[in-house]
Structure formats: C-alpha cells, structure tokens
Design an enzyme around this catalytic site. Structure first.
Site, PDB file in Angstrom:
ATOM      1  CE  LYS A 113      -4.461  -1.656   1.526  1.00  0.00           C
ATOM      2  NZ  LYS A 113      -5.638  -1.506   2.381  1.00  0.00           N
ATOM      3  CE  LYS A 217      -6.097  -7.012  -1.492  1.00  0.00           C
ATOM      4  NZ  LYS A 217      -6.811  -6.957  -0.234  1.00  0.00           N
ATOM      5  CE  LYS A 220     -13.493  -2.080   0.143  1.00  0.00           C
ATOM      6  NZ  LYS A 220     -13.091  -2.051   1.558  1.00  0.00           N
TER       7      LYS A 220
HETATM    8  P1  ADP Z   1      -9.756  -4.079   0.255  1.00  0.00           P
HETATM    9  O1  ADP Z   1      -8.645  -5.042   0.521  1.00  0.00           O
HETATM   10  O2  ADP Z   1     -10.434  -4.293  -1.069  1.00  0.00           O
HETATM   11  O3  ADP Z   1      -9.387  -2.645   0.508  1.00  0.00           O
HETATM   12  P2  ADP Z   1     -10.816  -4.420   2.929  1.00  0.00           P
HETATM   13  O4  ADP Z   1      -9.413  -4.214   3.392  1.00  0.00           O
HETATM   14  O5  ADP Z   1     -11.874  -3.550   3.462  1.00  0.00           O
HETATM   15  O6  ADP Z   1     -10.881  -4.385   1.346  1.00  0.00           O
HETATM   16  O7  ADP Z   1     -11.172  -5.932   3.194  1.00  0.00           O
HETATM   17  C1  ADP Z   1     -12.440  -6.366   3.649  1.00  0.00           C
HETATM   18  C2  ADP Z   1     -12.477  -7.868   3.641  1.00  0.00           C
HETATM   19  O8  ADP Z   1     -12.500  -8.329   2.288  1.00  0.00           O
HETATM   20  C3  ADP Z   1     -11.263  -8.541   4.295  1.00  0.00           C
HETATM   21  O9  ADP Z   1     -11.720  -9.681   5.011  1.00  0.00           O
HETATM   22  C4  ADP Z   1     -10.430  -8.982   3.132  1.00  0.00           C
HETATM   23  O10 ADP Z   1      -9.665 -10.121   3.443  1.00  0.00           O
HETATM   24  C5  ADP Z   1     -11.489  -9.307   2.103  1.00  0.00           C
HETATM   25  N1  ADP Z   1     -10.960  -9.160   0.745  1.00  0.00           N
HETATM   26  C6  ADP Z   1     -10.504  -8.025   0.181  1.00  0.00           C
HETATM   27  N2  ADP Z   1     -10.099  -8.251  -1.086  1.00  0.00           N
HETATM   28  C7  ADP Z   1     -10.298  -9.574  -1.314  1.00  0.00           C
HETATM   29  C8  ADP Z   1     -10.087 -10.428  -2.451  1.00  0.00           C
HETATM   30  N3  ADP Z   1      -9.601  -9.950  -3.591  1.00  0.00           N
HETATM   31  N4  ADP Z   1     -10.420 -11.737  -2.346  1.00  0.00           N
HETATM   32  C9  ADP Z   1     -10.945 -12.223  -1.186  1.00  0.00           C
HETATM   33  N5  ADP Z   1     -11.168 -11.476  -0.083  1.00  0.00           N
HETATM   34  C10 ADP Z   1     -10.857 -10.170  -0.141  1.00  0.00           C
HETATM   35 NA    NA Z   2      -7.710  -5.730   2.707  1.00  0.00          NA
END
Ligand code: ADP
Ligand code: NA
Length: 352
Positions: A113, A217, A220
C-alpha cells in the site's frame, strides 16, 4: 475458556467488490446462527490513506447497506462503525506499545500500500495492524472470518495477545482476571487475559484476483474499474467486465491441475465455484474442454443472478440513510457495552 465470539470488519473506502463479498461479507451471514457476531465498518482504518469527508460519510452507509443487503441481521449481529466506539483507538495505542517495530516492518500489506514512497506514508498506515488487533481484542473475539490477504495481520494479532499475556502474566493472575489457557504450551502462562484469535479463512477460491491481471488481488484501490466487479454494478456492467476479463487462448482444462500456471483461468473458475458453492473440479466437470466464449456468458449469468437482489436492496437502503444510521447507533451502544469492561480491566492490568 474464552466465550466464542466472531469479529470482522470492512473498510468504507468505496468500490465494494466481489472479493469483499466472497472473501468476507457472504461468510459473515451463516456465522450469525453459530455464535455471537460483531461486524464493524472500519472507518479509522480507511483514513490511513486520504478520504474525502463527504465521500467517507456516504461509503460508511454503503458498507452498512451491503452488510444488511447480504443478510446480516442487526437483531442477530452487532453492526457498528469503529469510530463510534472509542475503545478501538485507546487499545490501538496500548498495542502500539506492545508490538515491536520489527514485527510491523515485516507486514507485506504496508509494503504494497505504501509503494515506493514509504517515507511519505502515514504513520497510521504503518501501525494499521495494531489497530486491527485492537478491533478484535477489544471484544476478546476468538474467531475472525477474513480473506487470505489478512492472514499475516491475524498472526500479528496473536503475537500481540501472546506478548501482552506474557508481559502481564503475574498481574493478570493477581487481579484474578485470568482465563485458563485452552491450548497450554510452554511459551505461554497458564492463565491468559487475551485469547489467541483464530482466523477463519475459506478455501483458495476466496482469494479473488483482478479481472485484468491474474497475479494481483481484486481490490477497491485498483485504478482500473474493469479489474473488479463492484457490488453496485448492474447486469450490463457485470456482463461487460466478465467479457473483457483477461484470459488465455486455451479451452478450460478437465482437471484442476490444468489450472496451474493459468492464473486468469483459475480465477474465473474460482469465482464461478464460489458463487455457485461448488468446487473448482465440479465446475470443470461441467465446462472442461469449452472455450471462454462459452464459459464467460455462463459466469455472467450466474454472477448477475447472485448479485442482482443484493444490488437492489443496497439501492433501496442507501436511499434511507435514517434507517442505516439508527442501525449503526444501536450497534455502537451494544459494542461499547462489551468493549468498555475489557478496557477497564486492561487499564487495571497496566496499572492506570
Ligand atoms: P480491500 O482489501 O479491497 O481494501 P478491505 O481491506 O476492506 O478491502 O477488506 C475487507 C475484507 O475483504 C477482508 O476480510 C479482506 O480479506 C477481504 N478481501 C478483500 N479483497 C479480497 C479479495 N480480492 N479476495 C478475497 N477477499 C478479499
Ligand atoms: Na484488505
């Protein structure tokens, strides 16, 4: 023993996507009937990178709407917003003083990040895993359903709990606050104040990858909107993104082994499997030997069928912010009722 309790959170950073749904939110729902569940909108995590204030207000409600639309029931679960329960920030500070610099320097998410310019990342982005440990341990939660990307942070949470239990072992005993260690081991005292929380990480199908690059992955923060299926996408947008998803020219293999070295194919098969609640092999039994030109429309149809009702419900709910805010307010009161006594004890343990 520690009472079983689930805690998990999602950041209100916009663009909720299929990875968040399959890796996290969809899995929160069945747990509601198994043990007490606490689901948080983690806005203090969101501000580790810049957030436009008006947008943040909207996305806090959007994540709450997604929780509700996915089937999280505020009667069965506590749904609340992290910043409304001040114990999260207080415990995060305590954990800043428990965790070691070296532990945090190993966290790969910070490196991802912060990118090349680490000197310019916020201190909060670096200390993020300590706040996550605080989120979980303020409720002495025993189980955390998360995507695989969070595994390293959960290990750090256990390390923090372990160090706290060790550093204050005598004090915890003296004050009569210890709980017998359910998994006795020579590295830990026989009584603990903080549980060693277990991650609940579902199979490999829930590490959902970008539709544009099978090695990254789905996220967002990916600048390409084509890289992810957003939970707010309508049927046309979903179909378009799946049609444009990067693939290779080979037909689908008949066996899961044939997906090795084919990350894009593996990802699409994994998404199908997760949405249909099948194994990847089941999917290949049906589609093995077929081209993506046949598989992609089937995947689109499945994704639309699964996501459309939720999409509709999210739309309906976000038009009614009063209801959402009431759910969050009630949830914050119930969350604080659990976290306050934990912090009260922790202050005594520390000597405040
Ligand atoms: P991001 O990583 O998209 O910013 P968050 O950090 O808010 O989202 O993560 C929220 C939940 O979604 C966490 O439990 C995270 O492990 C899961 N998560 C985020 N991206 C993925 C992905 N590509 N595949 C599976 N789970 C995910
Ligand atoms: Na995350």
């Amino acid at each position: 023993a520690f009472e079983p309790r689930v805690f998990s959170g999602v950041q209100p950073t916009g663009n909720l996507h299929l990875g968040n749904y399959l890796g996290a939110i969809s899995r929160f729902v069945p747990l509601q009937d198994q043990m007490p569940t606490i689901y948080c909108v983690v806005d203090l995590h969101a501000i580790t990178v810049w957030q436009e204030p008006e947008v943040l207000t909207r996305t806090i409600r959007e994540v709450t709407a997604a929780y509700l639309a996915a089937g999280i029931d505020p009667k069965k679960s506590i749904i609340f917003n992290q910043s409304q329960v001040k114990e999260h920030a207080e415990l995060a500070w305590i954990f800043n003083c428990i965790a070691r610099m070296g532990w945090l320097k190993r966290m790969t998410q910070f490196k991802d990040k912060a990118g090349k310019n680490q000197e310019n990342a916020s201190v909060g982005l670096f200390a993020y895993p300590n706040l996550m440990a605080a989120d979980i341990l303020a409720y002495r939660a025993t189980h955390v359903p998360v995507g695989e990307d969070q595994k390293q942070h959960l290990e750090l949470t256990r390390d923090i709990a372990q160090k706290f239990n060790n550093d204050y072992a005598e004090r915890i005993k003296e004050l009569g606050l210890g709980i017998p260690n359910p998994e006795p081991n020579p590295e830990l005292p026989d009584e603990l104040y903080l549980p060693l929380t277990e991650p609940m990480i579902a199979g490999s199908a829930t590490r959902i990858m970008s539709l544009r690059d099978g090695t990254k992955k789905m996220s967002k923060s990916d600048p390409s909107d084509l890289s992810r299926i957003n939970l707010t996408d309508d049927a046309d947008a979903i179909a378009k993104k799946i049609k444009k998803a990067k693939t290779d020219p080979e037909p689908l293999p008949g066996e899961v082994k044939g997906l090795e070295e084919r990350p894009e194919a593996d990802n699409l098969v994994g998404i199908y499997a997760a949405l249909a609640d099948m194994t990847k092999q089941d999917v290949l039994n049906e589609y093995g030997g077929q081209q993506f030109s046949a598989f992609k429309p089937a995947l689109s149809e499945l994704a639309v069928t699964k996501l459309a009702p939720m999409n509709e419900e999210m739309k309906r709910l976000t038009q009614d912010p009063g209801t959402i805010d009431a759910v969050l307010k009630d949830g914050a009161e119930r969350a604080a009722a659990i976290a306050e006594p934990v912090l009260h004890d922790m202050r005594r343990i520390l000597g405040f």
